[in-house]
Scaffold this active site. Structure first.
Site, PDB file in Angstrom:
ATOM      1  N   TYR A 125       0.810  -1.222   0.000  1.00 24.66           N
ATOM      2  CA  TYR A 125       0.000   0.000   0.000  1.00 24.66           C
ATOM      3  C   TYR A 125       0.842   1.270   0.000  1.00 24.66           C
ATOM      4  O   TYR A 125       0.306   2.356   0.104  1.00 24.66           O
ATOM      5  CB  TYR A 125      -0.930   0.012   1.216  1.00 24.66           C
ATOM      6  CG  TYR A 125      -2.074  -0.966   1.109  1.00 24.66           C
ATOM      7  CD1 TYR A 125      -3.337  -0.545   0.729  1.00 24.66           C
ATOM      8  CD2 TYR A 125      -1.883  -2.313   1.384  1.00 24.66           C
ATOM      9  CE1 TYR A 125      -4.387  -1.430   0.619  1.00 24.66           C
ATOM     10  CE2 TYR A 125      -2.924  -3.213   1.276  1.00 24.66           C
ATOM     11  CZ  TYR A 125      -4.172  -2.765   0.888  1.00 24.66           C
ATOM     12  OH  TYR A 125      -5.207  -3.649   0.783  1.00 24.66           O
ATOM     13  N   LYS A 172       4.277 -14.547   4.857  1.00 22.78           N
ATOM     14  CA  LYS A 172       4.697 -15.458   3.791  1.00 22.78           C
ATOM     15  C   LYS A 172       6.200 -15.304   3.591  1.00 22.78           C
ATOM     16  O   LYS A 172       6.699 -15.024   2.491  1.00 22.78           O
ATOM     17  CB  LYS A 172       3.896 -15.210   2.506  1.00 22.78           C
ATOM     18  CG  LYS A 172       3.921 -16.438   1.597  1.00 22.78           C
ATOM     19  CD  LYS A 172       2.798 -16.409   0.598  1.00 22.78           C
ATOM     20  CE  LYS A 172       2.989 -17.467  -0.472  1.00 22.78           C
ATOM     21  NZ  LYS A 172       2.921 -18.856  -0.035  1.00 22.78           N
ATOM     22  N   ASP A 204      -0.971 -18.731   3.325  1.00 25.30           N
ATOM     23  CA  ASP A 204      -1.816 -19.645   2.543  1.00 25.30           C
ATOM     24  C   ASP A 204      -2.374 -20.758   3.429  1.00 25.30           C
ATOM     25  O   ASP A 204      -3.559 -21.114   3.344  1.00 25.30           O
ATOM     26  CB  ASP A 204      -1.049 -20.219   1.335  1.00 25.30           C
ATOM     27  CG  ASP A 204       0.382 -20.619   1.643  1.00 25.30           C
ATOM     28  OD1 ASP A 204       0.823 -20.443   2.803  1.00 25.30           O
ATOM     29  OD2 ASP A 204       1.072 -21.115   0.736  1.00 25.30           O
ATOM     30  N   ASP A 228      -6.171  -7.325   4.874  1.00 20.20           N
ATOM     31  CA  ASP A 228      -7.311  -6.937   4.042  1.00 20.20           C
ATOM     32  C   ASP A 228      -8.037  -8.188   3.535  1.00 20.20           C
ATOM     33  O   ASP A 228      -9.245  -8.352   3.706  1.00 20.20           O
ATOM     34  CB  ASP A 228      -6.803  -6.099   2.865  1.00 20.20           C
ATOM     35  CG  ASP A 228      -7.907  -5.683   1.920  1.00 20.20           C
ATOM     36  OD1 ASP A 228      -8.965  -5.274   2.415  1.00 20.20           O
ATOM     37  OD2 ASP A 228      -7.710  -5.772   0.697  1.00 20.20           O
ATOM     38  N   ASP A 232     -11.708 -10.168   5.015  1.00 18.48           N
ATOM     39  CA  ASP A 232     -12.867 -10.388   4.129  1.00 18.48           C
ATOM     40  C   ASP A 232     -13.216 -11.876   4.077  1.00 18.48           C
ATOM     41  O   ASP A 232     -14.396 -12.259   4.038  1.00 18.48           O
ATOM     42  CB  ASP A 232     -12.573  -9.894   2.707  1.00 18.48           C
ATOM     43  CG  ASP A 232     -12.972  -8.429   2.503  1.00 18.48           C
ATOM     44  OD1 ASP A 232     -12.734  -7.626   3.418  1.00 18.48           O
ATOM     45  OD2 ASP A 232     -13.523  -8.095   1.431  1.00 18.48           O
TER      46      ASP A 232
END
Ligand SMILES: NC(=O)c1ccc[n+]([C@@H]2O[C@H](COP(=O)([O-])OP(=O)(O)OC[C@H]3O[C@@H](n4cnc5c(N)ncnc54)[C@H](O)[C@@H]3O)[C@@H](O)[C@H]2O)c1
Ligand SMILES: CC(C)[C@H](C(=O)O)[C@@H](O)C(=O)O
Length: 334
Positions: A125, A172, A204, A228, A232
């Site tokens: 971002y 990760k 993952d 983010d 969701d």
């Protein structure tokens, strides 16, 4: 607190259902008798860009930076130009995203009770995107030790204050060895120095494990984009985006917003679920130290989710207005 003992709240509805769910949350705050507010409305988003040429006018940015707290709805295609600077305006370094299943609401995983602590300033971002040729675009992913440590310090205080047994760190670092490796190392160093237990999970694997059995997780600390996406995903486990509130906490200021967007498919129909925004208003009350009021708002929402009325996203046929009225009725019955 200022102006005659009232909390100064900036309200930014934004676009789409932001214009329906934020007035709902403000109506609930106004129904909290024991707390005084002064509300200042400010503009941002697609409509504002179309009218003024700027999606986030300077006056809106400054108002959010100066307020005791800000309540924001959602912006449409200008979302990144609005919400990212607004998070910066309040100096936010952590985005708290609780994802809970509620009695009475159909959920894929009814035992879900998670809190994501999302890094709120960097990762992908940071805005360093470049088009280098017709064939090639690049993005620089920024991870600093200082932002990772600041998030980790917050996470340690968060779990310690709530007597929670440590947290999980999602990353990760097996692939992004330099950036997520830095994040992972900084978080585990800070946790160790605070005597807080941590477990690491690759991003993952987390996605699968949380779907299969969310009860193995509680507080989840993660880099910006992971927070983010995974929040969701968690919304999907508990019944939808209409249920997830969030708090962007800074050193001196904060901004509260539902996790969802403008929901163009239902905008204007008067059926948006206001729960995420009302719960965000509850987090605002908690942030301002109005803990009794925060608990009352949370309980009122839970009670209405349990007994109805419910909006169509939760299988009901009620309007936003009917749900808000029911929440306010619950509040006044305490
Ligand atoms: N913080 C923000 O401002 C923010 C966040 C996410 C998306 N967006 C923007 O919103 C726009 C739409 O994005 P999207 O469709 O991917 O995501 P969305 O969150 O707006 O909607 C996804 C789905 O969830 C449903 N939904 C979301 N909130 C709901 C609510 N309160 N009640 C009932 N149903 C609800 C929608 O109807 C839709 O089916 C895009 O322009 C995107 O950029 C903004
Ligand atoms: C619109 C976008 C910039 C934003 C984010 O990625 O933070 C959104 O997805 C959110 O979750 O609030």
């Amino acid at each position: 607190m200022s102006r005659g003992g009232e909390h100064e709240i900036v309200v930014i509805e934004g676009d789409g259902i932001g214009q329906e769910v934020i007035p709902a949350a403000v109506a609930v705050l106004q129904a909290v008798d024991e707390v005084g507010f002064s509300f200042t409305e400010k503009q941002a988003g697609d409509d504002t860009r179309d009218q003024t040429g700027a999606a986030l006018p300077e006056t809106t940015y400054e108002a959010a930076a100066d307020a005791d707290a800000t309540l924001f709805g959602a912006a449409g295609e200008t979302a990144a130009d609005v919400i990212l600077p607004l998070r910066e305006a309040v100096g936010s370094f952590v985005n708290i995203r609780p994802a809970r299943a509620y009695p009475g609401v159909d959920a894929l995983q009814p035992e879900t009770d998670l809190v994501f602590l999302r890094e709120n300033t960097e990762g992908v971002y940071s805005g360093h995107e470049d088009r280098l040729s017709e064939d090639l675009s690049t993005l620089t992913r920024v991870i600093t030790t200082s932002a990772s440590e600041q998030l980790a310090e917050y996470a340690c205080s968060y779990v310690t204050e709530r007597s929670i047994d440590g947290f999980h760190t999602v990353h990760k670092a097996n692939v992004m060895q330099e950036t997520d490796g830095r994040f992972r190392d900084a978080v585990s160093r800070v946790a160790a120095s605070n005597d807080v237990a941590t477990n690491e999970v690759l991003m993952d694997a987390f996605a699968t494990r949380v779907c299969l059995n969310p009860t193995q997780f509680d507080v989840v600390v993660c880099p910006n984009l992971a927070g983010d996406v995974l929040s969701d995903l968690a919304a999907g486990l508990v019944g939808g985006l209409g249920l997830l509130p969030s708090a962007n906490i800074g050193q001196t200021n904060a901004l509260f917003e539902p996790v969802h967007g403008t929901a163009p498919d239902i905008a204007g129909d008067g059926i948006a679920n206001p729960s995420a925004s009302i719960l965000s208003a509850g987090m605002l009350l908690e942030y301002l130290g109005e803990t009794d009021a925060a608990t009352n708002v949370q309980m009122a929402v839970e009670s209405v989710l349990n007994s109805g009325p419910r909006t169509p996203d939760l299988g009901g046929n009620a309007s936003t207005e009917a749900v808000v009225n029911a929440v306010i009725e619950q509040l006044s019955s305490h």
